[in-house]
Design a protein around this motif. Sequence first.
Motif, PDB file in Angstrom:
ATOM      1  N   HIS A  10       0.797  -1.230   0.000  1.00 39.51           N
ATOM      2  CA  HIS A  10       0.000   0.000   0.000  1.00 39.51           C
ATOM      3  C   HIS A  10       0.827   1.275   0.000  1.00 39.51           C
ATOM      4  O   HIS A  10       0.311   2.335  -0.326  1.00 39.51           O
ATOM      5  N   VAL A  11       2.076   1.183   0.367  1.00 45.74           N
ATOM      6  CA  VAL A  11       2.893   2.398   0.381  1.00 45.74           C
ATOM      7  C   VAL A  11       3.975   2.356  -0.703  1.00 45.74           C
ATOM      8  O   VAL A  11       4.024   3.204  -1.586  1.00 45.74           O
ATOM      9  N   THR A  12       4.796   1.299  -0.640  1.00 41.93           N
ATOM     10  CA  THR A  12       5.943   1.260  -1.557  1.00 41.93           C
ATOM     11  C   THR A  12       5.503   1.155  -3.019  1.00 41.93           C
ATOM     12  O   THR A  12       5.909   1.964  -3.849  1.00 41.93           O
ATOM     13  N   VAL A  13       4.654   0.146  -3.313  1.00 43.43           N
ATOM     14  CA  VAL A  13       4.282  -0.077  -4.710  1.00 43.43           C
ATOM     15  C   VAL A  13       3.615   1.152  -5.343  1.00 43.43           C
ATOM     16  O   VAL A  13       4.043   1.581  -6.427  1.00 43.43           O
ATOM     17  N   PRO A  14       2.635   1.753  -4.712  1.00 46.48           N
ATOM     18  CA  PRO A  14       2.055   2.939  -5.344  1.00 46.48           C
ATOM     19  C   PRO A  14       3.089   4.050  -5.576  1.00 46.48           C
ATOM     20  O   PRO A  14       3.021   4.757  -6.583  1.00 46.48           O
ATOM     21  N   THR A  15       4.029   4.183  -4.672  1.00 47.93           N
ATOM     22  CA  THR A  15       5.018   5.245  -4.841  1.00 47.93           C
ATOM     23  C   THR A  15       5.954   4.984  -6.020  1.00 47.93           C
ATOM     24  O   THR A  15       6.347   5.907  -6.724  1.00 47.93           O
ATOM     25  N   ILE A  16       6.307   3.720  -6.211  1.00 49.82           N
ATOM     26  CA  ILE A  16       7.263   3.443  -7.302  1.00 49.82           C
ATOM     27  C   ILE A  16       6.548   3.020  -8.588  1.00 49.82           C
ATOM     28  O   ILE A  16       7.190   2.539  -9.534  1.00 49.82           O
ATOM     29  N   ARG A  17       5.240   3.217  -8.641  1.00 51.01           N
ATOM     30  CA  ARG A  17       4.451   2.763  -9.772  1.00 51.01           C
ATOM     31  C   ARG A  17       5.024   3.200 -11.140  1.00 51.01           C
ATOM     32  O   ARG A  17       5.113   2.413 -12.068  1.00 51.01           O
ATOM     33  N   ARG A  18       5.436   4.448 -11.227  1.00 53.69           N
ATOM     34  CA  ARG A  18       5.978   4.934 -12.498  1.00 53.69           C
ATOM     35  C   ARG A  18       7.229   4.159 -12.902  1.00 53.69           C
ATOM     36  O   ARG A  18       7.417   3.813 -14.066  1.00 53.69           O
ATOM     37  N   SER A  19       8.063   3.883 -11.905  1.00 52.21           N
ATOM     38  CA  SER A  19       9.291   3.121 -12.209  1.00 52.21           C
ATOM     39  C   SER A  19       8.940   1.717 -12.670  1.00 52.21           C
ATOM     40  O   SER A  19       9.601   1.164 -13.551  1.00 52.21           O
ATOM     41  N   VAL A  20       7.896   1.133 -12.061  1.00 54.41           N
ATOM     42  CA  VAL A  20       7.484  -0.208 -12.476  1.00 54.41           C
ATOM     43  C   VAL A  20       7.094  -0.183 -13.955  1.00 54.41           C
ATOM     44  O   VAL A  20       7.523  -1.031 -14.748  1.00 54.41           O
ATOM     45  N   ALA A  21       6.299   0.821 -14.310  1.00 57.41           N
ATOM     46  CA  ALA A  21       5.845   0.911 -15.703  1.00 57.41           C
ATOM     47  C   ALA A  21       7.029   1.086 -16.656  1.00 57.41           C
ATOM     48  O   ALA A  21       7.145   0.383 -17.667  1.00 57.41           O
ATOM     49  N   THR A  22       7.914   2.009 -16.313  1.00 61.72           N
ATOM     50  CA  THR A  22       9.070   2.262 -17.173  1.00 61.72           C
ATOM     51  C   THR A  22       9.912   1.002 -17.297  1.00 61.72           C
ATOM     52  O   THR A  22      10.319   0.593 -18.396  1.00 61.72           O
ATOM     53  N   ASN A  23      10.159   0.384 -16.155  1.00 58.44           N
ATOM     54  CA  ASN A  23      11.005  -0.802 -16.158  1.00 58.44           C
ATOM     55  C   ASN A  23      10.382  -1.909 -16.998  1.00 58.44           C
ATOM     56  O   ASN A  23      11.050  -2.506 -17.846  1.00 58.44           O
ATOM     57  N   LEU A  24       9.082  -2.171 -16.763  1.00 60.08           N
ATOM     58  CA  LEU A  24       8.417  -3.232 -17.514  1.00 60.08           C
ATOM     59  C   LEU A  24       8.491  -2.955 -19.011  1.00 60.08           C
ATOM     60  O   LEU A  24       8.777  -3.839 -19.811  1.00 60.08           O
ATOM     61  N   MET A  25       8.265  -1.722 -19.371  1.00 62.35           N
ATOM     62  CA  MET A  25       8.262  -1.402 -20.784  1.00 62.35           C
ATOM     63  C   MET A  25       9.652  -1.624 -21.390  1.00 62.35           C
ATOM     64  O   MET A  25       9.792  -2.268 -22.427  1.00 62.35           O
ATOM     65  N   LEU A  26      10.666  -1.129 -20.713  1.00 63.43           N
ATOM     66  CA  LEU A  26      12.018  -1.260 -21.257  1.00 63.43           C
ATOM     67  C   LEU A  26      12.453  -2.720 -21.352  1.00 63.43           C
ATOM     68  O   LEU A  26      12.960  -3.158 -22.384  1.00 63.43           O
ATOM     69  N   ILE A  27      12.223  -3.488 -20.281  1.00 61.40           N
ATOM     70  CA  ILE A  27      12.724  -4.869 -20.345  1.00 61.40           C
ATOM     71  C   ILE A  27      11.886  -5.716 -21.303  1.00 61.40           C
ATOM     72  O   ILE A  27      12.404  -6.627 -21.933  1.00 61.40           O
ATOM     73  N   THR A  28      10.610  -5.390 -21.445  1.00 56.96           N
ATOM     74  CA  THR A  28       9.807  -6.145 -22.407  1.00 56.96           C
ATOM     75  C   THR A  28      10.321  -5.904 -23.823  1.00 56.96           C
ATOM     76  O   THR A  28      10.545  -6.845 -24.588  1.00 56.96           O
ATOM     77  N   LEU A  29      10.512  -4.637 -24.153  1.00 56.28           N
ATOM     78  CA  LEU A  29      10.978  -4.327 -25.509  1.00 56.28           C
ATOM     79  C   LEU A  29      12.347  -4.951 -25.769  1.00 56.28           C
ATOM     80  O   LEU A  29      12.630  -5.474 -26.837  1.00 56.28           O
TER      81      LEU A  29
END
Lengths: 287, 455
Positions: free
Chosen positions: A200-219
């Motif tokens: 409830h605290v950590t994941v929502p805060t780093i959400r943008r990084s999760v998205a960026t990371n997922l996108m980069l490693i997927t590509l």
Amino acid sequence: MRGRTILRGLPLLPAVVLLLVFLAGPIIYCIYYAFTDMQLTGATTTNFVGLANFRKAFGDDQFYNAILQTLIFTVLSAIVGQNILGLVIALLFRLATKVLRSIVGALVIAAWVVPEIVAGYLMYAFFRDEGSLNEILKFLHLPQQNWLYTLPILAVSLANVWRGTAFSMLVYSAALAEVPAELTEAAAMDGAGVWQRFWHVTVPTIRRSVATNLMLITLQTLSVFGLIFAMTKGGPSNKSTTLPIYTYQTALQNYEIGYGTAMALVLLVIGALFSLVYLRALRPEAD
Amino acid sequence: MRFRKLATIALTGAVIAPLLAACGSSGDSKNEIKIAYQRSTDNNSRIMDNFLAGVKKQFEKANPGKTVKLIPIQATENDYYTKLDLMMKSPRTAPDLAYEDTFLINSDIKAGFLRPIDAQVKSWDQWSQFQDAAKESVTGQDGKVYGVPDGTDTRGIWYDKQVFAKAGLPANWEPKSWNDLLSAARQIKKKVPGVTPMNLYTGKAGGEASSMQGFEMLLYGTADQLYNPQEKKWVVGSKGFQDSMNFLKTVYSTGLGPKPSQALDANISTNVNTDWFPNAKIGFSIDGSWTANNWISTGPKPWKDWTTNIGWTAMPTQNGQAPGKTSMSGGWSWAITKNAKNPTLAWKFVTAMQTEKNAVTYDNAAQNIAVRKDVAADPKYQNSSPTVKFFTDLVAVTHYRPAYAEYPKVSTAIQEQMEAVTTGTSSPAKASADYDKSVADIVGNNTTKDSGPAK
């Protein structure tokens, strides 16, 4: 006035020209080839064939197999493997001592800086029939397995996890450092457990990084070629033939450049679809 | 305003011009020829490199002011073809002289990469020395000559005499049919445990070796072939094809060959020749005339005892029908490219390279089978290796692959079906049917049910 703006933009010109010539040029060529019957040898003329290459691809069992293998490889090695493992290591890092942190960090990053083809051969030596993994299993009296033969897609996925986790780890380490300590402390005061704080605290805060990371490693993972080629060449029986491997075989071994580029274009679309999904699912304001 | 516009245009030009110039060729000279050839991926093997370096020296000395630029392409066979075709496709990168596998020569002619050399060979006093079959292999479908062949190869069976002795098999083995091969393999399996009875290349990992040393050595020993030259059509639905697949299935499903995982390893050929044979871990292997190159003192696995431990024999036809044995041949040639900048000088280099003396030197070093009559008769060539006479004699029963633009794709289709049968995912009947479908896709309506007359 207009003249002045043009002149001001002038210093950008070399960069724009370079981008046009070396980036946009090849991409546009590639898109054009995908609609032709261009061959590497055996034909002098290249004809425009419309959608024929795509029709051929979507009637080709091996093409579907390549898409399936690509998806398995991407989900297993990038979305699940690199992503989660990278996050776990980054989280553990915050608890670890400095010495341990530098040792583990160095090990993980070492796998990342090794050139892809070298990593491929290392992993071939590790997973092959008489390779190190089976020697270890033998030593532990565990059943051995010919990984590259029975489960090639799993073997190359594990290899890719080994190779690529460092990137996620670095992204998440940076992101976690940005999580305000007050926030987690406050949550702890309110009685949230470790898991609740994380979720409830950590994941929502780093959400943008999760998205960026997922996108980069997927590509990045979608286009992995050298690793798989060195380990299995896409075999046996196409069980690890991902789209980049199949594209290579079609364009450069069967000499059908037009058909091969059409497949590369499909790969591009798959990458775009993944990106769209991430952007939508992890939009910051989506909560 | 006008000045600014002009300045913009001028600047743009100033930026783009060097970029374009960088793409263009630089340092071209009327006095230089570029020669592209394959360099072995095995760093211990520099046969062609050494040979060309020698000829280059002779040539530059005999032709003052002219330079020869060697362009080695270090790659596996398939990757070499790809790289060479990419080079020849563009006038900027095309070499003057290219080392061409004759089975791709028609594809490359069709693609407009090569130039005919009829006029040159006609006035060349050495051309009459070349055997007719070799001349045919460099002649395009248009009847023109496109290259000078420098050797050929044949294929047969290599066997380990020690393993054979333990299995109670003769030291002078002469199998008469496929059944003889299978029964020998079964005997080895029974009496010499731990040894792989036989090797038959299979699957996509082996590439062209699977098609040629593996499948076609079987198929061309039946009544059927891949192509019917009379009707100019590809053969589908042949009994020989299915019989060959059946043989493959027997080998791999009853443990007479390597484990499928070993057979489908991309390094199978290296493993067989530099590990299994020298360590007496294999009974016999169907492979090329050059196999002993692995064991000579300059090879990747020098092995002094190979001449006493290893025997060689011909591949039998399916049921021992005439002519009793069969073989497949390929071969390489020197071709002048369409985009060559100095074709005249390139031709001059070919003639310098293809003197009898140089041909003997090269054929001996590469353990090539000679295509020149004077070389074949040269005692220096005949005594160069204990196997040379045997494999040269196989030329009488050999076959060439259908050297058409579609062949590389047909070959891939064969490898795919071999792999399916080897792993047990397909039956011989289904593999044959799937092959027929692939071939129909590749060559259009250009197929026939009737096989060409066996040569």
